[in-house]
Design a protein around this motif. Structure first.
Motif, PDB file in Angstrom:
ATOM      1  N   THR A  13       0.831  -1.202   0.000  1.00  0.00           N
ATOM      2  CA  THR A  13       0.000   0.000   0.000  1.00  0.00           C
ATOM      3  C   THR A  13       0.867   1.255   0.000  1.00  0.00           C
ATOM      4  O   THR A  13       1.888   1.314   0.692  1.00  0.00           O
ATOM      5  N   THR A  14       0.467   2.253  -0.793  1.00  0.00           N
ATOM      6  CA  THR A  14       1.160   3.534  -0.783  1.00  0.00           C
ATOM      7  C   THR A  14       0.143   4.669  -0.773  1.00  0.00           C
ATOM      8  O   THR A  14      -1.050   4.448  -1.004  1.00  0.00           O
ATOM      9  N   MET A  15       0.627   5.868  -0.513  1.00  0.00           N
ATOM     10  CA  MET A  15      -0.234   7.046  -0.444  1.00  0.00           C
ATOM     11  C   MET A  15       0.077   7.998  -1.590  1.00  0.00           C
ATOM     12  O   MET A  15       1.229   8.385  -1.792  1.00  0.00           O
ATOM     13  N   LEU A  16      -0.958   8.378  -2.358  1.00  0.00           N
ATOM     14  CA  LEU A  16      -0.844   9.498  -3.284  1.00  0.00           C
ATOM     15  C   LEU A  16      -1.342  10.738  -2.559  1.00  0.00           C
ATOM     16  O   LEU A  16      -2.366  10.698  -1.865  1.00  0.00           O
ATOM     17  N   PHE A  17      -0.629  11.836  -2.743  1.00  0.00           N
ATOM     18  CA  PHE A  17      -0.883  13.039  -1.955  1.00  0.00           C
ATOM     19  C   PHE A  17      -0.601  14.263  -2.809  1.00  0.00           C
ATOM     20  O   PHE A  17       0.316  14.249  -3.631  1.00  0.00           O
ATOM     21  N   GLY A  18      -1.372  15.330  -2.621  1.00  0.00           N
ATOM     22  CA  GLY A  18      -1.063  16.550  -3.347  1.00  0.00           C
ATOM     23  C   GLY A  18      -2.166  17.586  -3.286  1.00  0.00           C
ATOM     24  O   GLY A  18      -3.241  17.356  -2.718  1.00  0.00           O
ATOM     25  N   PRO A  19      -1.916  18.756  -3.886  1.00  0.00           N
ATOM     26  CA  PRO A  19      -2.862  19.861  -3.859  1.00  0.00           C
ATOM     27  C   PRO A  19      -4.021  19.658  -4.829  1.00  0.00           C
ATOM     28  O   PRO A  19      -3.876  18.999  -5.863  1.00  0.00           O
ATOM     29  N   ALA A  40      -9.197  20.420 -10.556  1.00  0.00           N
ATOM     30  CA  ALA A  40      -7.821  20.130 -10.958  1.00  0.00           C
ATOM     31  C   ALA A  40      -7.061  19.620  -9.752  1.00  0.00           C
ATOM     32  O   ALA A  40      -7.282  20.070  -8.615  1.00  0.00           O
ATOM     33  N   SER A  41      -6.159  18.667  -9.975  1.00  0.00           N
ATOM     34  CA  SER A  41      -5.353  18.141  -8.878  1.00  0.00           C
ATOM     35  C   SER A  41      -4.033  17.601  -9.405  1.00  0.00           C
ATOM     36  O   SER A  41      -3.922  17.222 -10.578  1.00  0.00           O
ATOM     37  N   TYR A  42      -3.053  17.612  -8.526  1.00  0.00           N
ATOM     38  CA  TYR A  42      -1.749  17.004  -8.809  1.00  0.00           C
ATOM     39  C   TYR A  42      -1.382  16.125  -7.624  1.00  0.00           C
ATOM     40  O   TYR A  42      -1.188  16.616  -6.506  1.00  0.00           O
ATOM     41  N   LEU A  43      -1.331  14.820  -7.840  1.00  0.00           N
ATOM     42  CA  LEU A  43      -1.012  13.867  -6.777  1.00  0.00           C
ATOM     43  C   LEU A  43       0.259  13.111  -7.124  1.00  0.00           C
ATOM     44  O   LEU A  43       0.518  12.806  -8.286  1.00  0.00           O
ATOM     45  N   ARG A  73       4.781   7.262  -8.704  1.00  0.00           N
ATOM     46  CA  ARG A  73       3.638   7.656  -9.539  1.00  0.00           C
ATOM     47  C   ARG A  73       3.333   9.135  -9.387  1.00  0.00           C
ATOM     48  O   ARG A  73       3.451   9.698  -8.292  1.00  0.00           O
ATOM     49  N   GLU A  74       2.918   9.762 -10.486  1.00  0.00           N
ATOM     50  CA  GLU A  74       2.424  11.133 -10.488  1.00  0.00           C
ATOM     51  C   GLU A  74       1.150  11.198 -11.323  1.00  0.00           C
ATOM     52  O   GLU A  74       1.091  10.626 -12.406  1.00  0.00           O
ATOM     53  N   ASP A  75       0.141  11.894 -10.817  1.00  0.00           N
ATOM     54  CA  ASP A  75      -1.140  12.066 -11.517  1.00  0.00           C
ATOM     55  C   ASP A  75      -1.452  13.547 -11.692  1.00  0.00           C
ATOM     56  O   ASP A  75      -1.323  14.323 -10.739  1.00  0.00           O
ATOM     57  N   VAL A  76      -1.891  13.918 -12.889  1.00  0.00           N
ATOM     58  CA  VAL A  76      -2.429  15.245 -13.145  1.00  0.00           C
ATOM     59  C   VAL A  76      -3.835  15.063 -13.717  1.00  0.00           C
ATOM     60  O   VAL A  76      -4.016  14.361 -14.718  1.00  0.00           O
ATOM     61  N   ASP A  77      -4.829  15.676 -13.076  1.00  0.00           N
ATOM     62  CA  ASP A  77      -6.223  15.542 -13.506  1.00  0.00           C
ATOM     63  C   ASP A  77      -6.874  16.912 -13.628  1.00  0.00           C
ATOM     64  O   ASP A  77      -6.729  17.761 -12.732  1.00  0.00           O
ATOM     65  N   THR A  87      -1.168  10.015 -16.078  1.00  0.00           N
ATOM     66  CA  THR A  87      -0.511   9.255 -15.016  1.00  0.00           C
ATOM     67  C   THR A  87       0.862   8.813 -15.491  1.00  0.00           C
ATOM     68  O   THR A  87       0.992   8.256 -16.580  1.00  0.00           O
ATOM     69  N   THR A  88       1.880   9.073 -14.672  1.00  0.00           N
ATOM     70  CA  THR A  88       3.248   8.659 -14.986  1.00  0.00           C
ATOM     71  C   THR A  88       3.719   7.676 -13.934  1.00  0.00           C
ATOM     72  O   THR A  88       3.601   7.929 -12.727  1.00  0.00           O
ATOM     73  N   LEU A  89       4.253   6.549 -14.388  1.00  0.00           N
ATOM     74  CA  LEU A  89       4.785   5.505 -13.513  1.00  0.00           C
ATOM     75  C   LEU A  89       6.244   5.263 -13.886  1.00  0.00           C
ATOM     76  O   LEU A  89       6.535   4.886 -15.019  1.00  0.00           O
ATOM     77  N   LYS A  90       7.151   5.476 -12.934  1.00  0.00           N
ATOM     78  CA  LYS A  90       8.578   5.357 -13.219  1.00  0.00           C
ATOM     79  C   LYS A  90       9.214   4.316 -12.314  1.00  0.00           C
ATOM     80  O   LYS A  90       9.129   4.410 -11.087  1.00  0.00           O
ATOM     81  N   GLU A  91       9.843   3.319 -12.925  1.00  0.00           N
ATOM     82  CA  GLU A  91      10.514   2.256 -12.188  1.00  0.00           C
ATOM     83  C   GLU A  91      11.891   2.741 -11.733  1.00  0.00           C
ATOM     84  O   GLU A  91      12.677   3.256 -12.528  1.00  0.00           O
TER      85      GLU A  91
END
Length: 231
Positions: A55-61, A75-78, A97-101, A121-125
């Motif tokens: 489990t992980t947490m996405l967080f942002g304004p 609009a949000s950026y997590l 992970r980064e999300d822009v909606d 959504t960006t997922l970087k290994e």
């Protein structure tokens, strides 16, 4: 920790900026605050057993505006405060992970509305630097059930016209693969106005998409939280 502090700083900047916004017009309101999503990632590949991350947490304004009590903008950026870790894979791998909606909608009645938007959504290994993206337009519906002036329930259903792209920098030259990967996003929850200026919410979010060529299905699900200040 660095990403966590960046998110807090961005939220305060949004609050400061919105304090100067002309939100006093009749029927217009602006909200800024923080959103969080505590979730797990499950991936299903044809011919292989499914695997689930820690489990992980996405967080942002986050930012929300309502105009004339009918039109609304969200609009949000997590970003992930810690990586998704797949411990049952050998060797284990970690992904940030980064999300822009962004979405624009219209409330046909106070209890029901429609929306259209875009998400990325960006997922970087971490180990290889492989970067996967899921991006594209979306359409959806929203619903609200008002109990009283403070308490309400909400629901949202989106269809995602997303496209998957993967770029592995270890390949020479780098190989980019892509496919259509449409999906669904469902969120339900409850909102409570603690004061005229502060509203909190608690809910559950389920997001899934499947590649039309690879048939790989990715599912993200878990609890959501938010705290929003109204100007």
């Amino acid at each position: 920790m660095k990403r966590f502090l960046i998110g807090i700083a961005a939220a305060f900047l949004l609050i400061a900026a919105s304090g100067r916004a002309n939100a006093e017009e009749e029927g217009t309101s602006v909200q800024v605050g923080i959103k969080m999503w505590l979730n797990q990632w499950t991936q299903e590949r044809p011919g292989f057993a499914s695997t689930t991350s820690d489990t992980t947490m996405l967080f942002g304004p986050a930012f929300e505006a309502k105009i004339q009590n009918q039109f609304f903008l969200e609009a949000s950026y997590l970003f992930s405060t810690s990586d998704y870790t797949f411990s049952d894979v050998i060797p284990p791998f970690n992904i940030e992970r980064e999300d822009v909606d962004v979405a624009l909608g219209y409330l046909i009645i106070p209890e029901f509305g429609i929306l259209a938007g875009y998400r990325d959504t960006t997922l970087k290994e971490s180990a290889t630097g492989t970067k996967d993206t899921l991006s594209g337009p979306l359409i959806g519906i929203v619903g609200n059930a008002f109990v009283d002036e403070q308490l309400s329930f909400y629901g949202r259903l989106d269809y995602l016209f997303t496209k998957f792209k993967s770029n592995n920098p270890l390949n020479q030259p780098s190989i980019v693969t892509s496919e259509d990967s449409p999906g669904w996003l469902v969120e339900v929850g409850v909102k409570y106005a603690f004061t005229r200026a502060f509203t909190g919410s608690f809910g559950y979010r389920y997001e899934t998409n499947e590649g039309d060529i690879s048939n790989v299905r990715d599912t993200f699900s878990g609890l959501t939280f938010s705290g929003m200040i109204t100007f």
